[in-house]
Design a protein around this motif. Structure first.
Motif, PDB file in Angstrom:
ATOM      1  N   SER A 152      41.095  12.339  20.943  1.00 17.66           N
ATOM      2  CA  SER A 152      40.177  11.369  20.345  1.00 17.66           C
ATOM      3  C   SER A 152      39.528  10.453  21.376  1.00 17.66           C
ATOM      4  CB  SER A 152      40.926  10.505  19.320  1.00 17.66           C
ATOM      5  OG  SER A 152      41.569  11.309  18.365  1.00 17.66           O
ATOM      6  N   PHE A 155      36.552  12.492  22.962  1.00 20.95           N
ATOM      7  CA  PHE A 155      35.958  13.436  22.021  1.00 20.95           C
ATOM      8  C   PHE A 155      34.455  13.602  22.235  1.00 20.95           C
ATOM      9  CE2 PHE A 155      33.798  14.097  17.916  1.00 20.95           C
ATOM     10  CZ  PHE A 155      34.227  15.400  17.671  1.00 20.95           C
ATOM     11  N   GLN A 156      33.758  12.522  22.533  1.00 20.20           N
ATOM     12  CA  GLN A 156      32.296  12.592  22.705  1.00 20.20           C
ATOM     13  C   GLN A 156      31.919  13.582  23.804  1.00 20.20           C
ATOM     14  OE1 GLN A 156      31.261  10.419  19.545  1.00 20.20           O
ATOM     15  NE2 GLN A 156      29.784  11.273  20.965  1.00 20.20           N
ATOM     16  N   LYS A 157      32.737  13.676  24.842  1.00 17.78           N
ATOM     17  CA  LYS A 157      32.446  14.588  25.952  1.00 17.78           C
ATOM     18  C   LYS A 157      32.801  16.037  25.598  1.00 17.78           C
ATOM     19  CE  LYS A 157      33.339  11.100  29.527  1.00 17.78           C
ATOM     20  NZ  LYS A 157      34.179  10.752  30.704  1.00 17.78           N
ATOM     21  N   GLU A 158      33.738  16.194  24.689  1.00 17.56           N
ATOM     22  CA  GLU A 158      34.244  17.529  24.396  1.00 17.56           C
ATOM     23  C   GLU A 158      33.811  18.088  23.039  1.00 17.56           C
ATOM     24  OE1 GLU A 158      38.410  17.594  26.936  1.00 17.56           O
ATOM     25  OE2 GLU A 158      38.507  17.174  24.779  1.00 17.56           O
ATOM     26  N   VAL A 159      32.980  17.357  22.319  1.00 19.17           N
ATOM     27  CA  VAL A 159      32.634  17.747  20.956  1.00 19.17           C
ATOM     28  C   VAL A 159      32.104  19.172  20.874  1.00 19.17           C
ATOM     29  CG1 VAL A 159      30.353  16.651  21.126  1.00 19.17           C
ATOM     30  CG2 VAL A 159      31.347  17.129  18.874  1.00 19.17           C
ATOM     31  N   ARG A 160      31.271  19.578  21.844  1.00 19.32           N
ATOM     32  CA  ARG A 160      30.711  20.924  21.821  1.00 19.32           C
ATOM     33  C   ARG A 160      31.812  21.978  22.015  1.00 19.32           C
ATOM     34  NH1 ARG A 160      25.925  23.668  20.414  1.00 19.32           N
ATOM     35  NH2 ARG A 160      25.963  25.695  21.473  1.00 19.32           N
ATOM     36  N   CYS A 186      43.924  14.192  15.208  1.00 20.42           N
ATOM     37  CA  CYS A 186      43.114  13.391  16.137  1.00 20.42           C
ATOM     38  C   CYS A 186      44.065  12.544  16.974  1.00 20.42           C
ATOM     39  CB  CYS A 186      42.127  12.533  15.353  1.00 20.42           C
ATOM     40  SG  CYS A 186      41.040  13.518  14.286  1.00 20.42           S
ATOM     41  N   LYS A 195      38.192   7.756  19.052  1.00 17.14           N
ATOM     42  CA  LYS A 195      37.348   7.858  17.867  1.00 17.14           C
ATOM     43  C   LYS A 195      38.219   8.075  16.630  1.00 17.14           C
ATOM     44  CE  LYS A 195      33.764   7.565  20.478  1.00 17.14           C
ATOM     45  NZ  LYS A 195      33.021   6.284  20.540  1.00 17.14           N
ATOM     46  N   ILE A 200      35.190  11.792  13.801  1.00 20.58           N
ATOM     47  CA  ILE A 200      35.369  13.114  14.397  1.00 20.58           C
ATOM     48  C   ILE A 200      35.011  14.204  13.388  1.00 20.58           C
ATOM     49  CG2 ILE A 200      37.138  14.734  15.214  1.00 20.58           C
ATOM     50  CD1 ILE A 200      38.467  12.350  16.618  1.00 20.58           C
ATOM     51  N   GLN A 203      31.096  14.353  13.028  1.00 20.44           N
ATOM     52  CA  GLN A 203      30.419  14.936  14.185  1.00 20.44           C
ATOM     53  C   GLN A 203      30.707  16.427  14.318  1.00 20.44           C
ATOM     54  OE1 GLN A 203      30.536  12.809  17.844  1.00 20.44           O
ATOM     55  NE2 GLN A 203      30.075  10.820  16.910  1.00 20.44           N
ATOM     56  N   GLU A 207      28.019  19.501  14.403  1.00 17.83           N
ATOM     57  CA  GLU A 207      28.019  20.427  15.535  1.00 17.83           C
ATOM     58  C   GLU A 207      28.260  21.865  15.063  1.00 17.83           C
ATOM     59  OE1 GLU A 207      27.129  21.139  19.364  1.00 17.83           O
ATOM     60  OE2 GLU A 207      27.276  19.105  18.539  1.00 17.83           O
TER      61      GLU A 207
END
Length: 277
Positions: A152, A155-160, A186, A195, A200, A203, A207
């Motif tokens: 968590s 997460f923003q860097k790894e979302v993809r 999470c 996050k 999560i 998003q 995605e």
């Protein structure tokens, strides 16, 4: 001499009766044979066909029931450094353990914290992208639940990457057919920048919806083949986790715990979900 060579009929009949009495099974076979000789051949063929159907059905059911895999495994999956191995240790012993990146699977019996006290096989799978497919292939058929661990804090860097791994799982025919419970843990909620589970989820839905569009477009531009994968969600609608055939839960947890290495892990919500399996 002639008198000696003549046999007494009564004695022969008595001997035959004695033999039949000693071999009742032969008498039964003989009676069945005579009965069959007196029957219509079509009737006999019908009996043979009926017996063959019974035997074939029995063999099929025996094979089908014996080939069914008992789904008693709980799989811990996720990207590298998401905290799977520490979570594995906490669930089993409650203790903090320094970990390193796994390159193979680890498994141990896990007793759920419930009145039933069900026991599952907890399996920690490697998170490296080059190892994930082969280990998922090995264990996916036995999965009663999949615990997808998300970091968590980053997460923003790894979302993809998280979405791509989830897409891989959620379009697998075996996983969709068996529909194991999907618990998205999470993790690392003890970190300030972590996050929330709700964010999560939102998003990831966006995605995954984007991934579905791009993957479908790529397939249609080739030969139209889907390679055995299942369509994600419902056609004509934006993707939501509620569209999946399995139970899905987003949970917040911390394998490390808010008090650090000396404290307890904050994994109550995960343990409660595992107790419901």
């Amino acid at each position: 001499m002639e008198a000696d060579s003549v046999r007494d009929p009564g004695t022969m009949e008595e001997k035959a009766d004695l033999e039949m009495a000693e071999n009742p099974f032969e008498q039964y076979i003989e009676s069945v044979r005579q009965e069959l000789e007196n029957q219509d051949p079509i009737f006999i063929i019908g009996i043979i066909v009926a017996l063959a159907v019974v035997v074939i059905t029995f063999v099929f059911l025996k094979y089908f029931l014996s080939s069914k895999t008992v789904r008693s495994a709980v799989l811990l999956v996720g990207l590298c450094d998401a905290g799977k191995t520490l979570l594995f240790s906490r669930l089993l012993s409650g203790k903090f353990k320094r970990t390193q990146t796994s390159i193979t699977d680890s498994s141990a019996p896990y007793r759920a914290k419930s009145d039933r006290g069900s026991t599952w096989t907890l399996i920690d799978l490697p998170g490296h992208d080059s190892l994930r497919p082969q280990y998922m292939e090995k264990f996916k058929s036995a999965a009663r639940a999949i615990v997808f661990v998300v970091d968590s804090a980053i997460f923003q860097k790894e979302v993809r990457d998280v979405a791509e791994f989830l897409y891989f799982l959620l379009t697998d025919p075996v996983i969709i057919r068996n529909a194991p419970a999907l618990l998205l843990a999470c993790n690392k909620q003890d970190i300030t920048m972590a996050k929330s589970a709700k964010l999560i989820q939102q998003q990831l839905e966006k995605e995954l919806n984007t991934l579905r569009v791009t993957r479908s477009a790529a397939l249609s531009s080739q030969d139209g083949s889907v390679g055995g994968s299942v369509y994600l969600g419902k056609k004509g609608k934006d993707f939501e986790f509620s569209q999946l055939p399995m139970k899905v839960e987003f949970l917040e947890c911390s394998a490390r715990g808010s008090k650090g290495e000396e404290g307890n892990a904050d994994i109550d919500s995960l343990e409660k979900s595992l107790a419901k399996l």
